[in-house]
Design a protein around this motif. Sequence first.
Motif, PDB file in Angstrom:
ATOM      1  N   LEU A   7       0.826  -1.204   0.000  1.00 59.81           N
ATOM      2  CA  LEU A   7       0.000   0.000   0.000  1.00 59.81           C
ATOM      3  C   LEU A   7       0.860   1.254   0.000  1.00 59.81           C
ATOM      4  O   LEU A   7       1.949   1.267   0.558  1.00 59.81           O
ATOM      5  N   CYS A  11      -2.962   7.105   0.231  1.00 56.11           N
ATOM      6  CA  CYS A  11      -3.992   6.507  -0.625  1.00 56.11           C
ATOM      7  C   CYS A  11      -5.062   5.797   0.201  1.00 56.11           C
ATOM      8  O   CYS A  11      -4.803   5.302   1.289  1.00 56.11           O
ATOM      9  N   TYR A  13      -7.875   2.698   0.261  1.00 53.51           N
ATOM     10  CA  TYR A  13      -8.066   1.372  -0.317  1.00 53.51           C
ATOM     11  C   TYR A  13      -9.298   0.701   0.279  1.00 53.51           C
ATOM     12  O   TYR A  13      -9.588   0.875   1.468  1.00 53.51           O
ATOM     13  N   LEU A  62      -8.079   0.519  -5.213  1.00 53.48           N
ATOM     14  CA  LEU A  62      -7.464   1.791  -4.845  1.00 53.48           C
ATOM     15  C   LEU A  62      -8.453   2.853  -5.287  1.00 53.48           C
ATOM     16  O   LEU A  62      -8.814   2.928  -6.465  1.00 53.48           O
TER      17      LEU A  62
END
Length: 89
Positions: A7, A11, A13, A62
Amino acid sequence: MYSYALLEKGCYYLIQEKEEGPVGLIKVNMETDHCMYVSKYADSTETIWKKKSDPIFDILELLGDDKVKTWESIYNDSQDTYNYEEDEE
């Protein structure tokens, strides 16, 4: 099987930590040499440290910026509603 090491910082997820577990939304806030500082979003937000080697059953998606903005709008509206109800008591 995946791990948190895949990861990227900053971001959002959608992941499933266990095979039969629920889908959850997380954001990677910070990364060290061995760990990740992650926010988990559900009814409330939980921030926890995870080892980079900790398993993730599936990384479903994502989220792009447009999806994050939409989610933030919905999430913040529901948090405001929840807080408003508490104030009435």
